[in-house]
Design a protein around this motif. Sequence first.
Motif, PDB file in Angstrom:
ATOM      1  N   LEU B 169       0.990  -1.097   0.078  1.00  0.00           N
ATOM      2  CA  LEU B 169       0.022  -0.053  -0.031  1.00  0.00           C
ATOM      3  C   LEU B 169       0.789   1.163  -0.174  1.00  0.00           C
ATOM      4  O   LEU B 169       1.901   1.267   0.390  1.00  0.00           O
ATOM      5  N   PHE B 170       0.357   2.492  -0.772  1.00  0.00           N
ATOM      6  CA  PHE B 170       1.079   3.453  -0.817  1.00  0.00           C
ATOM      7  C   PHE B 170       0.236   4.674   0.171  1.00  0.00           C
ATOM      8  O   PHE B 170      -0.902   4.967  -0.360  1.00  0.00           O
ATOM      9  N   PHE B 171       0.945   5.294   0.963  1.00  0.00           N
ATOM     10  CA  PHE B 171       0.303   6.009   1.713  1.00  0.00           C
ATOM     11  C   PHE B 171       0.895   7.360   1.832  1.00  0.00           C
ATOM     12  O   PHE B 171       2.267   7.455   2.232  1.00  0.00           O
ATOM     13  N   ILE B 172       0.322   8.410   1.576  1.00  0.00           N
ATOM     14  CA  ILE B 172       0.905   9.956   1.728  1.00  0.00           C
ATOM     15  C   ILE B 172       0.261  10.655   2.989  1.00  0.00           C
ATOM     16  O   ILE B 172      -0.775  10.970   2.766  1.00  0.00           O
ATOM     17  N   ASP B 173       1.307  11.264   3.777  1.00  0.00           N
ATOM     18  CA  ASP B 173       0.806  11.882   5.116  1.00  0.00           C
ATOM     19  C   ASP B 173       1.123  13.365   4.393  1.00  0.00           C
ATOM     20  O   ASP B 173       2.170  13.893   4.155  1.00  0.00           O
ATOM     21  N   LEU B 190      -2.569  18.271  -6.410  1.00  0.00           N
ATOM     22  CA  LEU B 190      -3.302  17.474  -5.425  1.00  0.00           C
ATOM     23  C   LEU B 190      -3.802  16.188  -6.138  1.00  0.00           C
ATOM     24  O   LEU B 190      -3.511  15.193  -5.801  1.00  0.00           O
ATOM     25  N   ALA B 191      -4.352  16.518  -7.413  1.00  0.00           N
ATOM     26  CA  ALA B 191      -4.919  15.523  -8.165  1.00  0.00           C
ATOM     27  C   ALA B 191      -3.621  14.281  -8.797  1.00  0.00           C
ATOM     28  O   ALA B 191      -4.030  13.193  -8.560  1.00  0.00           O
ATOM     29  N   ASN B 192      -2.723  14.688  -9.030  1.00  0.00           N
ATOM     30  CA  ASN B 192      -1.729  13.763  -9.443  1.00  0.00           C
ATOM     31  C   ASN B 192      -1.076  13.186  -8.536  1.00  0.00           C
ATOM     32  O   ASN B 192      -0.770  11.848  -8.530  1.00  0.00           O
ATOM     33  N   MET B 193      -0.959  13.733  -7.242  1.00  0.00           N
ATOM     34  CA  MET B 193      -0.508  12.787  -6.146  1.00  0.00           C
ATOM     35  C   MET B 193      -1.349  11.881  -5.790  1.00  0.00           C
ATOM     36  O   MET B 193      -1.116  10.531  -5.709  1.00  0.00           O
ATOM     37  N   ASN B 194      -2.669  12.250  -5.614  1.00  0.00           N
ATOM     38  CA  ASN B 194      -3.836  11.432  -5.191  1.00  0.00           C
ATOM     39  C   ASN B 194      -3.972  10.084  -6.351  1.00  0.00           C
ATOM     40  O   ASN B 194      -4.170   8.877  -5.825  1.00  0.00           O
ATOM     41  N   ALA B 195      -3.516  10.459  -7.537  1.00  0.00           N
ATOM     42  CA  ALA B 195      -3.862   9.308  -8.524  1.00  0.00           C
ATOM     43  C   ALA B 195      -2.795   8.263  -8.402  1.00  0.00           C
ATOM     44  O   ALA B 195      -2.986   7.038  -8.855  1.00  0.00           O
ATOM     45  N   PHE B 196      -1.616   8.432  -7.643  1.00  0.00           N
ATOM     46  CA  PHE B 196      -0.648   7.546  -7.615  1.00  0.00           C
ATOM     47  C   PHE B 196      -0.770   6.736  -6.282  1.00  0.00           C
ATOM     48  O   PHE B 196       0.340   5.954  -5.935  1.00  0.00           O
ATOM     49  N   CYS B 197      -1.445   6.998  -5.348  1.00  0.00           N
ATOM     50  CA  CYS B 197      -1.464   6.425  -4.031  1.00  0.00           C
ATOM     51  C   CYS B 197      -2.740   5.704  -3.776  1.00  0.00           C
ATOM     52  O   CYS B 197      -3.671   5.916  -4.099  1.00  0.00           O
ATOM     53  N   ASP B 198      -2.614   4.650  -2.833  1.00  0.00           N
ATOM     54  CA  ASP B 198      -3.987   4.088  -2.174  1.00  0.00           C
ATOM     55  C   ASP B 198      -4.627   4.820  -1.245  1.00  0.00           C
ATOM     56  O   ASP B 198      -5.925   5.010  -1.224  1.00  0.00           O
ATOM     57  N   LEU B 199      -4.005   5.685  -0.542  1.00  0.00           N
ATOM     58  CA  LEU B 199      -4.580   6.824   0.165  1.00  0.00           C
ATOM     59  C   LEU B 199      -3.629   7.817   0.987  1.00  0.00           C
ATOM     60  O   LEU B 199      -2.634   7.631   0.964  1.00  0.00           O
ATOM     61  N   MET B 200      -4.156   8.974   1.044  1.00  0.00           N
ATOM     62  CA  MET B 200      -3.517  10.169   1.479  1.00  0.00           C
ATOM     63  C   MET B 200      -4.327  11.103   2.291  1.00  0.00           C
ATOM     64  O   MET B 200      -5.402  11.024   2.309  1.00  0.00           O
ATOM     65  N   TYR B 201      -3.792  11.761   3.136  1.00  0.00           N
ATOM     66  CA  TYR B 201      -4.459  12.770   3.895  1.00  0.00           C
ATOM     67  C   TYR B 201      -3.910  14.240   3.695  1.00  0.00           C
ATOM     68  O   TYR B 201      -2.740  14.481   3.596  1.00  0.00           O
TER      69      TYR B 201
END
Lengths: 343, 343, 343, 343
Positions: B169-173, B190-201
């Motif tokens: 899983l790839f998670f971005i804090d 925001l959109a392209n970071m989100n596109a590459f991870c399973d979850l982020m906040y």
Amino acid sequence: MISFVNDYQEGCIPEILEKLQKYNYCANPGYGVDYICENAKKLIKQAVKAPDADVHFITGGTLTNKIVINAFLKSYEGVICVDTAHIATHETGAIEHGGRKVLTVKNHNGKILPRQIESMVNEHIGGLSREHTVKPGMVYISQSTELGTVYCLNEIKEISAVCKKHGLLFFIDGARMLTSLFAKDNDCTLANMNAFCDLMYIGGTKAGALLGEALIINNSLLKKDFRYILKQNGALMAKGFLMGIQFEGLFENDNYQKYCKSAIEKADKIRMALKNKGIKLEIDSCDTQTFAIFTKEQYQELQAHFDFGGATFKEGLAYARICTSWATTEDSVNALVTAIEKL
Amino acid sequence: MISFVNDYQEGCIPEILEKLQKYNYCANPGYGVDYICENAKKLIKQAVKAPDADVHFITGGTLTNKIVINAFLKSYEGVICVDTAHIATHETGAIEHGGRKVLTVKNHNGKILPRQIESMVNEHIGGLSREHTVKPGMVYISQSTELGTVYCLNEIKEISAVCKKHGLLFFIDGARMLTSLFAKDNDCTLANMNAFCDLMYIGGTKAGALLGEALIINNSLLKKDFRYILKQNGALMAKGFLMGIQFEGLFENDNYQKYCKSAIEKADKIRMALKNKGIKLEIDSCDTQTFAIFTKEQYQELQAHFDFGGATFKEGLAYARICTSWATTEDSVNALVTAIEKL
Amino acid sequence: MISFVNDYQEGCIPEILEKLQKYNYCANPGYGVDYICENAKKLIKQAVKAPDADVHFITGGTLTNKIVINAFLKSYEGVICVDTAHIATHETGAIEHGGRKVLTVKNHNGKILPRQIESMVNEHIGGLSREHTVKPGMVYISQSTELGTVYCLNEIKEISAVCKKHGLLFFIDGARMLTSLFAKDNDCTLANMNAFCDLMYIGGTKAGALLGEALIINNSLLKKDFRYILKQNGALMAKGFLMGIQFEGLFENDNYQKYCKSAIEKADKIRMALKNKGIKLEIDSCDTQTFAIFTKEQYQELQAHFDFGGATFKEGLAYARICTSWATTEDSVNALVTAIEKL
Amino acid sequence: MISFVNDYQEGCIPEILEKLQKYNYCANPGYGVDYICENAKKLIKQAVKAPDADVHFITGGTLTNKIVINAFLKSYEGVICVDTAHIATHETGAIEHGGRKVLTVKNHNGKILPRQIESMVNEHIGGLSREHTVKPGMVYISQSTELGTVYCLNEIKEISAVCKKHGLLFFIDGARMLTSLFAKDNDCTLANMNAFCDLMYIGGTKAGALLGEALIINNSLLKKDFRYILKQNGALMAKGFLMGIQFEGLFENDNYQKYCKSAIEKADKIRMALKNKGIKLEIDSCDTQTFAIFTKEQYQELQAHFDFGGATFKEGLAYARICTSWATTEDSVNALVTAIEKL
């Protein structure tokens, strides 16, 4: 549609809103070691007459219960409470997720009896294979209870005495403690409840704050390193002063009193109207919660204009909770009372 | 005394303050299922271009990290991150308290390299007694990092590819994600970071909210029953709308942009002044944090008028962090720049 | 003094003792991947007619229950069982220590009824605030039960059907399963019990092994990485072959059958003697446990020569458990029967 | 094929086998409160010269480490150890699964230096945001270490002094303690190691028992209710006497001495042969483990007749562990020595 769904549906008392503006551009130290928090803690310690207590602010009740019970019980100890207790029913197993067993006894109008504690302890002590069972380590009560009833001071003293006798910690969940002070059956003050327990918390959320519970630790054995525990549980807010503002707002000039009194007066008015109409109550509650038993027709009639957040239907009857808050207006209550009279 | 101690010392952007007043007497459903939260979630899903994502609001970063890592890793899986990661250093063992092992690798300017992930996975797979060691299950990064550096989009893509290859899983804090968008080294949206991870906040607290992080779950396997998990962890606030207000305030009309841009511009101005003066930086950061190496004398000089929240002293030098925020004023920065020039 | 205290007071059946000597100087791979374990697993899979099952050996019942329930339930799911279940009463909160809530219903002669499962699930589904309560995720039963009764095959099938209907895992604790096969009320075989559950374990300890329970995982979703889970819980023994020896000894040539049959025959003989004498039984049990209600005088009389491990005294009566095992001799039983007759 | 794979591949010393037969039909009380356990504990307390210590038997090392560290550290405290420690590398995150953080420092030949402990404590105390980091609470060492080296008494005294100074618990993992007593570099006795720690365990498994570690608790603050903790963790065996038999067998007449001495003598003989042949050792170990660096060709040659349980290959060299045990025969060692000479 006028809502009587719960006591946390509105924002905060105006005094808190003003403080949010007043403090907005101050540079505060992080994580709750700021002057606003310090002042709020001082006000609370005065209110409970416990200058040596430690006060900590935590965002909500479930988080507080989970942290306290996990931190202060040993892994093999359990917490005694009634079967209707919030920790036993409505926290998605937070206490067990934290590794502790909840030991329930049957409630008496939402309350626990000293002899129930006594016999649970004795059963454990007398057991043939004691170490194969969980050891009672704490008693948890709510003031007011989940059923809207209140413990009188004498009951709290008796529970305290049983706890002392058996080396149990005594913990009071005060999510609705501030409003309960104005309930007709109440004879406790913040100070005398606090004097008889190891720790308790005063709920801000249901008393007119945006968030926050104020945990008061009296037992000095429980004070050490508690901020480590808060941080580890994700309960130290970066902008800790936000919770300082809530409790400064509630306790400065005893602001909470007028709002909490109002919430109870409104609930009493509703209860009076129900009684006058001959509508039965499921429980003889005295806090902001009223548990009415309507006929299906009565409930549908009221539903057109009032929201109670749903009801449970049994044998043609509708069991509904009517809840007031610090923000409930005179107009709203009058409208409901009139509607009840017309049923 | 002007404070540059951190980016969470002030309250909130004025748009949020206004909303607090506007919504104060509305009757909201509890626990975050209200219209304000719904609207805030919609705005966030638009901002990250992920209409099918699930969005949840949680009070703080440590609580979010603890919940996510505990919930989405199996008990014998570990989370890979750099040795400077917040979860490895500054959360009082919250991840371990939640039962999961943090598997650290040496940071490169605060960042992890794809080949470090690759070799940790290969070591595990190639081990003689695999099941005696923790199995890598997730990669955790922060954007921006603890050292104020940012991952470029290509780096994020590469990490994502390694994760996919090995079933991690790839998670971005994103505690500082919103301000980092305006950092000079950043080429992510925001959109392209989100596109590459399973979850982020997306952190609200450090971007001008009073509290709250917005967790975005993209991986549909992780969505089910997440509100149970929140409740069990004490993370479902009764007045959930309070967090809806924060994120509606940040994302409506892209309000966050002007404030976050301002915070970065102020930090850049300070960095420029330091460079011009020949004062070395410990790290070549580009977010709101600047890590300056002063002589002891310089530090003392500045300390008379500016608060950096302390420094670490090594061999006659003072290592201090200077932090700007959405609320840092032009005047404050100019005062600091002038003081630096005069050193 | 002849002891009828429990069914784990003696060592092991002679076939196991012989194997301990036979294998003592063989060089086995560690942690249970040796040929003895492989053969023992093969024998068990034949006995339960489940060639595709996974079998694991774990030192004891509480450890097995704790591991299984922690590993296979999500953090917010609970395990449904009767109030007399071992996990609810005699494991010092091991299940809660592992983070899971035990959801109890009233027992019927030690057993759970399908409709009790059904209504617990329906209550949860129908609840107004579902995510505030623990979600049923598993049903746990013991065969035989704590009260010495057995489920008939039809009851097991019905429980299995309710579990399937509602997506609950079905787990059978078989600490006394091998002896219960020979109980008069039993109509199950190992194979047909196993066919209706997701996982079950066959107890070695109470059937004549020195230690060990054989966990059989049928549900293929639960098989992956289970040895990681065992290791993490301290349940992978270095000399894993020790448990292989136990189960090879029990299952080779169906050795367990003669010993388990003997244990039950002895218990039946005791029950017959009690009935003939008019001594009441607390429960109509049929496994190795007999729950007799003596007068205080009768109990004292017997106590001079027989050890039952204590009794509970209520209103002049002594409630005592009399337990036989694979090692109980004809002489011991005859002595007790004679003593009962003489009371 | 002669196996030197590990020191737990065979069963038990003959004295234990005899006791298993001797005691097989005795009726023992369950859960380790029997006379055999009592006698074994007495023998151990005599051997460590600690009449007031509490002794408990636990099936294995990982379970012991997990229980001890979870039970005796507070939730926010961590255990300091070297990066090669068993708890840091080979227990599948058992310590973290139990909620505690492992704080590692770089090993020096498998050992920790007192000044490393000192500086980890000082870093914590001196930190700007102490409560955001885990607090050191215990030091864990193994005697002998994972690398086959041993602490001399003076080193143990120094570590003990640092622990006392900073209020840290000192815990010694003695999985290989009994054999290490006969290592050439050793100057410790069981009694003097035990005198300087809060708790330690003596491994039975690797010294010729079938299973079991004997945990010795010296610190009286740690003694209370420990059997509750054992039960809750699934570590109280029903047939607890099985572990009593192991330790009675090892300690009666100091039986362990001849077997442990033999295991070390065999390892010394192998090390001598390797040195004579000019084959390098990876570490200068002195316990039952020898870490040899063969050429690929040498390794393949030996592999035809000897099993080392695999090797790690780096740059044309084979790093292999050769392990002796109480059961290693003169013939086996001579065969290996001859083969080494012929390489």
